[in-house]
Design a protein around this motif. Structure first.
Motif, PDB file in Angstrom:
ATOM      1  N   PHE A 129      49.978  44.856  52.353  1.00  0.00           N
ATOM      2  CA  PHE A 129      49.194  43.703  51.911  1.00  0.00           C
ATOM      3  C   PHE A 129      49.557  43.312  50.481  1.00  0.00           C
ATOM      4  CE2 PHE A 129      45.040  41.927  50.421  1.00  0.00           C
ATOM      5  CZ  PHE A 129      45.008  40.833  51.260  1.00  0.00           C
ATOM      6  N   PHE A 130      49.686  44.313  49.587  1.00  0.00           N
ATOM      7  CA  PHE A 130      50.074  44.048  48.194  1.00  0.00           C
ATOM      8  C   PHE A 130      51.448  43.397  48.128  1.00  0.00           C
ATOM      9  CE2 PHE A 130      47.462  48.022  46.875  1.00  0.00           C
ATOM     10  CZ  PHE A 130      46.298  47.281  46.961  1.00  0.00           C
ATOM     11  N   ARG A 138      51.570  47.934  38.873  1.00  0.00           N
ATOM     12  CA  ARG A 138      51.053  48.432  37.601  1.00  0.00           C
ATOM     13  C   ARG A 138      49.630  47.928  37.364  1.00  0.00           C
ATOM     14  NH1 ARG A 138      55.990  46.588  33.866  1.00  0.00           N
ATOM     15  NH2 ARG A 138      55.715  44.780  35.254  1.00  0.00           N
ATOM     16  N   ALA A 139      49.347  46.726  37.879  1.00  0.00           N
ATOM     17  CA  ALA A 139      47.985  46.195  37.794  1.00  0.00           C
ATOM     18  C   ALA A 139      47.045  46.993  38.693  1.00  0.00           C
ATOM     19  CB  ALA A 139      47.969  44.716  38.189  1.00  0.00           C
ATOM     20  N   VAL A 140      47.543  47.372  39.878  1.00  0.00           N
ATOM     21  CA  VAL A 140      46.730  48.178  40.795  1.00  0.00           C
ATOM     22  C   VAL A 140      46.465  49.549  40.175  1.00  0.00           C
ATOM     23  CG1 VAL A 140      46.552  49.149  43.103  1.00  0.00           C
ATOM     24  CG2 VAL A 140      47.756  46.981  42.772  1.00  0.00           C
ATOM     25  N   VAL A 202      44.751  42.984  33.990  1.00  0.00           N
ATOM     26  CA  VAL A 202      44.666  42.154  35.194  1.00  0.00           C
ATOM     27  C   VAL A 202      44.922  40.681  34.905  1.00  0.00           C
ATOM     28  CG1 VAL A 202      43.093  41.330  36.993  1.00  0.00           C
ATOM     29  CG2 VAL A 202      43.150  43.760  36.414  1.00  0.00           C
ATOM     30  N   PHE A 203      44.337  40.164  33.830  1.00  0.00           N
ATOM     31  CA  PHE A 203      44.410  38.728  33.552  1.00  0.00           C
ATOM     32  C   PHE A 203      45.623  38.332  32.722  1.00  0.00           C
ATOM     33  CE2 PHE A 203      39.948  39.216  34.637  1.00  0.00           C
ATOM     34  CZ  PHE A 203      39.683  38.075  35.380  1.00  0.00           C
ATOM     35  N   LEU A 204      46.220  39.270  31.988  1.00  0.00           N
ATOM     36  CA  LEU A 204      47.307  38.904  31.084  1.00  0.00           C
ATOM     37  C   LEU A 204      48.615  39.647  31.386  1.00  0.00           C
ATOM     38  CD1 LEU A 204      45.314  38.791  27.705  1.00  0.00           C
ATOM     39  CD2 LEU A 204      45.990  36.860  29.145  1.00  0.00           C
ATOM     40  N   THR A 205      48.620  40.953  31.177  1.00  0.00           N
ATOM     41  CA  THR A 205      49.875  41.711  31.202  1.00  0.00           C
ATOM     42  C   THR A 205      50.576  41.671  32.551  1.00  0.00           C
ATOM     43  OG1 THR A 205      48.832  43.222  29.610  1.00  0.00           O
ATOM     44  CG2 THR A 205      50.942  43.887  30.550  1.00  0.00           C
ATOM     45  N   TYR A 206      49.826  41.936  33.621  1.00  0.00           N
ATOM     46  CA  TYR A 206      50.453  42.066  34.950  1.00  0.00           C
ATOM     47  C   TYR A 206      50.018  40.954  35.900  1.00  0.00           C
ATOM     48  CZ  TYR A 206      51.220  46.639  32.905  1.00  0.00           C
ATOM     49  OH  TYR A 206      51.573  47.667  32.057  1.00  0.00           O
ATOM     50  N   LYS A 207      49.790  39.782  35.353  1.00  0.00           N
ATOM     51  CA  LYS A 207      49.359  38.649  36.172  1.00  0.00           C
ATOM     52  C   LYS A 207      50.509  38.082  37.005  1.00  0.00           C
ATOM     53  CE  LYS A 207      46.881  34.243  35.872  1.00  0.00           C
ATOM     54  NZ  LYS A 207      46.271  33.239  34.963  1.00  0.00           N
ATOM     55  N   LEU A 402      50.268  54.729  45.407  1.00  0.00           N
ATOM     56  CA  LEU A 402      51.160  53.590  45.189  1.00  0.00           C
ATOM     57  C   LEU A 402      52.628  53.921  45.410  1.00  0.00           C
ATOM     58  CD1 LEU A 402      49.384  52.142  42.029  1.00  0.00           C
ATOM     59  CD2 LEU A 402      49.456  51.093  44.296  1.00  0.00           C
ATOM     60  N   ASN A 403      52.976  55.212  45.350  1.00  0.00           N
ATOM     61  CA  ASN A 403      54.375  55.602  45.541  1.00  0.00           C
ATOM     62  C   ASN A 403      54.652  56.085  46.962  1.00  0.00           C
ATOM     63  OD1 ASN A 403      57.034  55.947  44.480  1.00  0.00           O
ATOM     64  ND2 ASN A 403      56.691  58.156  44.403  1.00  0.00           N
ATOM     65  N   ALA A 404      53.781  55.715  47.891  1.00  0.00           N
ATOM     66  CA  ALA A 404      53.968  56.162  49.280  1.00  0.00           C
ATOM     67  C   ALA A 404      55.277  55.662  49.870  1.00  0.00           C
ATOM     68  CB  ALA A 404      52.795  55.677  50.139  1.00  0.00           C
TER      69      ALA A 404
END
Length: 437
Positions: A129-130, A138-140, A202-207, A402-404
Motif C-alpha cells: 500500500f505504501f 522514513r516518514a513511516v 511528516v509535513f516538511l522533511t519527508y513530504k 519496514l525492511n521486510a
C-alpha cells in the motif's frame, strides 16, 4: 573528559553503526572498548559484560511473549481488517495515513500493550500500500517511533506508568521526593517537542514521494484487494479483542508484561483462536518476530553494566559540575548531553533513568532545580538517544517492519531520521522545561 570511557565507547558505537556494522557486533565491540579504556582487563570486561546481560532478562522474555501474542493476533486474521479498509480507500491522504499510523502506534504502549511486537505483523502487508502511494518510509519510521516514545513520556498508562514510576522512585530514593502523579506535568513540555518533530518529519522533511519496487513480500496486501477474499467480522474476532483487553488488564493489575502477555496467549488458546496443533508453528513465528530484538536488549544490558562498572558516568557528571557553576541553563544543557550519550549507547530510556538519577538529583539540588524541573531533566535525558540509537527498540521495531522487502536501511532510514527529528526538539523543549518549571 575527552578520555572518558562512556564518551569514547559511544563514539565507537556511532561510527560502527554508521558503517553498517550489525548492531550486535557494534554493541559488543563498544562494550569491550569501554572496559579497556577504563583500565579493565579484557577477560574481566567480557565477564562483566556477560553477567550484565541478565539485567534485561525480564524485558527480553516480555518481548518474546509479546511476539508470540502478536503472531497469534496475526494468525486470527483480525489485522487484515484494517489493511483491507485502507486498501479500499480510493484517494487516501498520505499525511493523514501517517498520522493515523502514529496514533495507532500510541495504542501499542497504552491500551494495547504489545509494544513493538505489532509492527512486524501489521507493517509488512502495508508495504504494498505504501509503495502504491510512493510514501517515503522514513516518514513511516518517524511516525512509528513517535508512537513508541511519546506515550511513555507523557501518558501515565501502560509503559508510561512504568517509566514515570521509575523516575519518581529513583528521585525519591536519591533525596528529592516527588509523586508519580506529578511526572506527567513535568514531562508535558518535552512531549510537545515530540509532536513538533513528528509534524516536521511528516509535513516538511519527508513530504515528497519516494519510489520503491513492488516485491513478493507484499503479496498478502495484494491478495487482500480481491473482493472475494475480503474478511468479514466474525465471533472469533471478538475473542481476539477480548484477549487484548485481558492482556492489558492483567499487565496493569500485576505490573508485569510477562503476566499480561501470558494471559492474552492463554485466552487465545482457550478461545480456540489458536489450537494446540497450530501452537508450535505460531510460537516459532513469534520468536522469529521478536527474538533478535530481545537478544539485542540482552546485549545492551551487558553494555550498560560495563558503563556502570567503569564509574565513567559519575566522572562525566563531576566534570559538568566543575564547568557549570550555578548556571541552570548551562547545567541543563550539559546534563541532557550526558543523557544523550548514555542512552545512545544503552538504547533504553527505562534502563538509563536509574543510572542518571543517582548523580543528577544531588547536582540538581545543588544548582536549585525544583522537583518538577529535575523530573523533566531526568525524563528527557533518559529519553534522549532512545530515538536514533541502533540498539533501541524504538528504532529496531520500525526497521523490522519496514525492511521486510529489503528496501529500508536500519541506520540511514530509521536511526538517522528519528535522531534528527526527535532528539533535537526533545533537547530544546527539555531545557525549556527545566528553566520554567
Amino acid at each position: 573528559m575527552f578520555d572518558n570511557p562512556v564518551l569514547i565507547s559511544v563514539i565507537v558505537l556511532t561510527i560502527l553503526s554508521l558503517l553498517k556494522v550489525h548492531v550486535i557486533f557494534a554493541l559488543i565491540l563498544s562494550a569491550l572498548v569501554a572496559g579497556l579504556v577504563a583500565g579493565l582487563p579484557l577477560k574481566e570486561t567480557a565477564s562483566i559484560f556477560i553477567s550484565g546481560m541478565g539485567g534485561q532478562s525480564e524485558t527480553a522474555l516480555s518481548y518474546i511473549l509479546l511476539g508470540v501474542f502478536a503472531a497469534m493476533i496475526a494468525h486470527s486474521g483480525i489485522s487484515n481488517l484494517l489493511i483491507q479498509k485502507l486498501l479500499k480507500i480510493k484517494k487516501p491522504n498520505k499525511i493523514l495515513l501517517l498520522l493515523l499510523i502514529a496514533g495507532l502506534t500510541c495504542l501499542s504502549g497504552t491500551l494495547i500493550p504489545v509494544h513493538i511486537a505489532f509492527i512486524p505483523i501489521l507493517i509488512p502487508p502495508l508495504l504494498y500500500f505504501f509503495n502504491k502511494l510512493n510514501i517515503d518510509r522514513r516518514a513511516v519510521a518517524s511516525a512509528l517511533t513517535f508512537g513508541l516514545k511519546m506515550p511513555y513520556l507523557w501518558i501515565p498508562v501502560g509503559y508510561g506508568l512504568i517509566f514515570q514510576g521509575i523516575i519518581a522512585t529513583e528521585m525519591t530514593s536519591n533525596g528529592m521526593e516527588i509523586a508519580t502523579s506529578n511526572i506527567p506535568i513535568a514531562m508535558a513540555i518535552p512531549a510537545i517537542g515530540m509532536f513538533v518533530g513528528l509534524f516536521i518529519a511528516v509535513f516538511l522533511t519527508y513530504k515528497k514521494s519516494r519510489t520503491y519496487n513492488q516485491l513478493a513480500t507484499a503479496e498478502l496486501a495484494a491478495v487482500s484487494e480481491d473482493e472475494e477474499l475480503m474478511k468479514k467480522f466474525e465471533p472469533r474476532d471478538w475473542i481476539t479483542i477480548l484477549s487484548v483487553f485481558i492482556a492489558l488488564g492483567m499487565q496493569l493489575w500485576f505490573g508485569s508484561m510477562v503476566i499480561g502477555a501470558m494471559s492474552g496467549i492463554i485466552t487465545m488458546f482457550l478461545g480456540r483462536i489458536i489450537t494446540l496443533k497450530d501452537g508450535e508453528e505460531v510460537v516459532q513465528d513469534g520468536v522469529k518476530l521478536m527474538g533478535a530484538i530481545a537478544f539485542v536488549m540482552l546485549i545492551a544490558s551487558g553494555y550498560a553494566t560495563i558503563l556502570k562498572e567503569t564509574d565513567a558516568i559519575n566522572e562525566l557528571v563531576n566534570a559538568v559540575n566543575g564547568v557549570t557553576g550555578d548556571s541552570k541553563f548551562i547545567t541543563a544543557i550539559l546534563l541532557l548531553l550526558i543523557g544523550l550519550l548514555v542512552t545512545m549507547g544503552i538504547g533504553t530510556s527505562f534502563g538509563t533513568v536509574p543510572i542518571l538519577a543517582v548523580v543528577f538529583v544531588p547536582l540538581c539540588l545543588a544548582v536549585g532545580f525544583s522537583p518538577l524541573a529535575t523530573a523533566a531533566l531526568i525524563g528527557t535525558a533518559g529519553a534522549l538517544g532512545d530515538a536514533g540509537s541502533p540498539a533501541s527498540d524504538s528504532t529496531l521495531g520500525p526497521t523490522a517492519g519496514l525492511n521486510a522487502d529489503g528496501q529500508h536501511d536500519h541506520i540511514w532510514d530509521t536511526c538517522v531520521p528519528t535522531f534528527i527529528h526527535y532528539n533535537i526538539p526533545l533537547f530544546i523543549f527539555g531545557v525549556i522545561a527545566a528553566l520554567v518549571l
